[in-house]
Write a protein that holds these residues in place. Structure first.
Motif, PDB file in Angstrom:
ATOM      1  N   LYS A   1     -12.072  52.508 -26.888  1.00 58.73           N
ATOM      2  CA  LYS A   1     -10.592  52.517 -26.135  1.00 58.73           C
ATOM      3  C   LYS A   1      -9.813  53.624 -26.655  1.00 58.73           C
ATOM      4  CE  LYS A   1      -9.904  47.526 -24.780  1.00 58.73           C
ATOM      5  NZ  LYS A   1      -9.041  46.294 -25.108  1.00 58.73           N
ATOM      6  N   ASP A   2      -9.218  54.377 -25.858  1.00 60.10           N
ATOM      7  CA  ASP A   2      -8.180  55.103 -26.459  1.00 60.10           C
ATOM      8  C   ASP A   2      -8.767  56.487 -26.899  1.00 60.10           C
ATOM      9  OD1 ASP A   2      -5.933  53.750 -25.259  1.00 60.10           O
ATOM     10  OD2 ASP A   2      -5.945  52.726 -27.197  1.00 60.10           O
TER      11      ASP A   2
ATOM     12  N   LEU B   1     -15.786  53.096 -18.672  1.00 61.94           N
ATOM     13  CA  LEU B   1     -14.692  52.965 -19.821  1.00 61.94           C
ATOM     14  C   LEU B   1     -13.418  53.480 -19.169  1.00 61.94           C
ATOM     15  CD1 LEU B   1     -16.768  55.492 -22.166  1.00 61.94           C
ATOM     16  CD2 LEU B   1     -16.781  53.070 -22.266  1.00 61.94           C
TER      17      LEU B   1
ATOM     18  N   GLU C   1     -10.538  52.549 -20.164  1.00 64.50           N
ATOM     19  CA  GLU C   1      -9.741  52.593 -21.282  1.00 64.50           C
ATOM     20  C   GLU C   1      -9.829  53.782 -22.142  1.00 64.50           C
ATOM     21  OE1 GLU C   1      -7.332  48.927 -22.336  1.00 64.50           O
ATOM     22  OE2 GLU C   1      -9.602  48.257 -21.824  1.00 64.50           O
ATOM     23  N   SER C   2     -10.937  54.697 -21.647  1.00 64.89           N
ATOM     24  CA  SER C   2     -11.127  55.968 -22.836  1.00 64.89           C
ATOM     25  C   SER C   2     -10.679  57.136 -21.813  1.00 64.89           C
ATOM     26  CB  SER C   2     -12.528  56.047 -22.967  1.00 64.89           C
ATOM     27  OG  SER C   2     -13.064  54.913 -23.787  1.00 64.89           O
TER      28      SER C   2
ATOM     29  N   LYS D   1     -17.868  49.612 -25.450  1.00 72.13           N
ATOM     30  CA  LYS D   1     -16.616  49.901 -24.684  1.00 72.13           C
ATOM     31  C   LYS D   1     -15.350  49.458 -25.233  1.00 72.13           C
ATOM     32  CE  LYS D   1     -15.851  46.658 -20.894  1.00 72.13           C
ATOM     33  NZ  LYS D   1     -15.458  46.447 -19.512  1.00 72.13           N
ATOM     34  N   GLU D   2     -15.298  48.484 -25.970  1.00 73.95           N
ATOM     35  CA  GLU D   2     -14.320  47.925 -26.758  1.00 73.95           C
ATOM     36  C   GLU D   2     -13.981  48.992 -28.097  1.00 73.95           C
ATOM     37  OE1 GLU D   2     -11.970  45.403 -26.055  1.00 73.95           O
ATOM     38  OE2 GLU D   2     -12.931  45.363 -24.547  1.00 73.95           O
TER      39      GLU D   2
END
Length: 200
Positions: A71-72, A105, A107-108, A67-68
């Motif tokens: 991000k975005d 997720l 932050e996605s 997941k890191e």
């Protein structure tokens, strides 16, 4: 645009070919990379859009580990919750695989798309039925991400149709289960859905 697929099976390779034909750069990430494949982490890093075409049962572990690196990014969930032995649906209650992906997720930019289309018709010669293009249904809470995936679907030979927020992934996954049920009843996989919408 740089696009990654996590998974390199029939859906990933067929859809990836269509994206590549539309002028995009493709990489594939797998658990045990071979030839020009990447590791899953490297594939997540590479793609501006990262498409997941792996068994639904593997999603939680893979997404949590990566997941890191997502991000975005636009994450396209192509999975369907099925028992791989007989293609029967897994019951998710008042939920959908797409919504579960979004919770994993936060932050996605999660988009549910392409899950209603069989790999067999993800080829230029099979994307039309009686002059009607196959519909690529798209659901996302991120309006911009949905529009990007619609453009990708359109330029890859489908008729992209945004159906609203990610809660509608429940309906898209139900459509996929219906598609599978028709197939198991003898309909075959050289088939798909086209949504007819009369223009005013």
């Amino acid at each position: 645009m740089n696009i990654s697929f996590i998974g390199a099976g029939n859906v990933a390779s067929s859809l990836g070919n269509l994206f590549q034909n539309a002028g995009h750069t493709l990489k594939y990430g797998t658990q045990n990379p071979k030839d020009d494949q990447l590791s899953i982490q490297d594939a997540c890093n590479f793609g501006e859009v990262v498409c997941f075409a792996i068994p639904f049962a593997a999603m939680e572990e893979v997404l949590t580990k990566n997941k890191e690196f997502l991000k975005d990014k636009i994450v396209v969930d192509i999975t369907n919750a099925i028992n791989l032995e007989d293609w029967s649906p897994l019951f998710l209650g008042e939920n959908s695989g797409g919504e579960i992906t979004a919770k994993l997720l936060p932050e996605s930019k999660v988009v549910k798309a392409f899950n209603t289309i069989f790999a067999d018709v993800m080829t230029p010669e099979k994307q039309k039925f009686d002059d009607q293009k196959l519909t690529a249904f798209i659901a996302s809470d991120d309006v911009e991400a949905a529009e990007i995936i619609k453009k990708l679907a359109d330029e890859s030979g489908f008729d992209g149709l945004i159906v609203g927020g990610l809660k509608n992934a429940r309906h898209l996954e139900a459509i996929a289960h219906l598609n599978i049920a028709i197939t198991l009843g003898g309909g075959g996989t050289d088939a798909g859905f086209t949504y007819f919408q009369r223009k005013k």
